[in-house]
Design an enzyme around this catalytic site. Structure first.
Site, mmCIF file in Angstrom:
data_model
loop_
_atom_site.group_PDB
_atom_site.id
_atom_site.type_symbol
_atom_site.label_atom_id
_atom_site.label_comp_id
_atom_site.label_asym_id
_atom_site.label_seq_id
_atom_site.Cartn_x
_atom_site.Cartn_y
_atom_site.Cartn_z
ATOM 1 N N ASP A 72 -2.836 -35.193 -15.135
ATOM 2 C CA ASP A 72 -3.144 -34.190 -14.112
ATOM 3 C C ASP A 72 -4.523 -34.372 -13.493
ATOM 4 O O ASP A 72 -5.046 -33.440 -12.876
ATOM 5 C CB ASP A 72 -3.043 -32.779 -14.725
ATOM 6 N N LYS A 107 -5.336 -33.181 -10.025
ATOM 7 C CA LYS A 107 -5.530 -31.760 -9.713
ATOM 8 C C LYS A 107 -6.995 -31.400 -9.540
ATOM 9 O O LYS A 107 -7.302 -30.316 -9.052
ATOM 10 C CB LYS A 107 -4.914 -30.887 -10.823
HETATM 11 FE FE LIG Z 1 1.402 -32.766 -13.241
#
Ligand SMILES: [Fe+2]
Length: 261
Positions: A83, A86
């Site tokens: 992630d 993000k």
């Molecule tokens: Fe993700």
């Protein structure tokens, strides 16, 4: 006789130097990754805690699947950085808002695998599986994932493992706008995705009693670590100097660092 012995000694010294150099390079790589993990924490501690839990669950599954040590390292790296996209500034407001996502925000969030792969691109020469794994962690077994709509075994194994661990954590842990649900519910969601969202063989393994026991232990340990980090933050402001857990790629222990100097 003496020249032969001298030759052996020279070879041994060369080998030791080479080994030392390799170790230092490996640890430099580990330190670079740890720095990146620190950047995720600094931007968003919630995501930092999420990726660590996902790494724990992904490793439990990778171990049960009989992956080699090398493959487990790769799974762990993909889990820890899946992630990282993000933390891109374009997604900052969306990530830090405390309400359910609007359709536009959902579309924006769907860019994070590509953004993550872009951030990690300079490391591709050293960790070739990392960028492809991060890019593919929202691909789905039936081809309905994103960004490339890969299907089945086209999806890298590390990404298939992380997809299960990621979804399980998303269900069982609280998000800013939703309370976490039970482990039972987490298992139910994974079982529902068997053969559609997730690799069916990996789902069977994930839901098997030994892996679930392992996951339960990891959940308990993760929550102990998170509690201690929260109390450290309360005491020392945002600065938490001690590393929370020792990942397999972790650069070095303090005593090893001393030896390497
Ligand atoms: Fe993700």
């Amino acid at each position: 006789m003496v020249p032969v012995l001298t030759g052996i000694a020279a070879t041994a010294i060369l080998w030791l130097r080479q080994r030392r150099l390799t170790t230092r390079v490996e640890r430099l790589g580990g330190a670079a990754l740890e720095t990146l993990l620190g950047a995720i924490d600094a931007n968003d501690p919630v995501t930092g805690a999420h990726v660590r839990r996902v790494a724990r669950y992904a490793l439990a599954l990778a171990d049960a699947a009989g992956l080699s040590e090398h493959e487990c390292h790769s799974v762990e790296r993909v889990a820890l950085f899946h992630d990282i996209g993000k933390i891109h500034e374009a997604l900052f407001d969306v990530i830090h808002d405390h309400h359910a996502l609007t359709p536009d925000e959902r579309r924006a969030i769907r860019t994070h695998p590509r953004r993550g792969a872009d951030v990690l691109e300079p490391l591709a020469a050293f960790y070739p599986d990392l960028t492809v794994g991060v890019l593919a962690h929202h691909e789905r077994w039936n081809g309905r994932g994103y960004p490339r709509r890969l299907r089945g075994a086209q999806i890298p194994l590390a990404a298939r493992i992380v997809a299960i661990a990621d979804t399980f954590d998303a269900v069982t842990h609280s998000r800013r706008y939703r309370r976490g649900r039970s482990m039972e519910k987490g298992r139910e969601v994974i079982a529902e995705g068997r053969g559609t969202e997730f690799d069916p063989e990996l789902v069977d393994l994930f839901l098997s009693p030994p892996v679930q026991e392992h996951i339960e232990t990891e959940m308990r340990e993760a929550s102990t670590v998170e509690r201690s980090r929260t109390s450290q933050r309360a005491k020392h402001g945002e600065k938490v100097s001690a590393p929370d857990v020792s990942f397999r790629w972790r650069a070095t222990t303090p005593s090893e660092a001393h030896e390497l100097r």
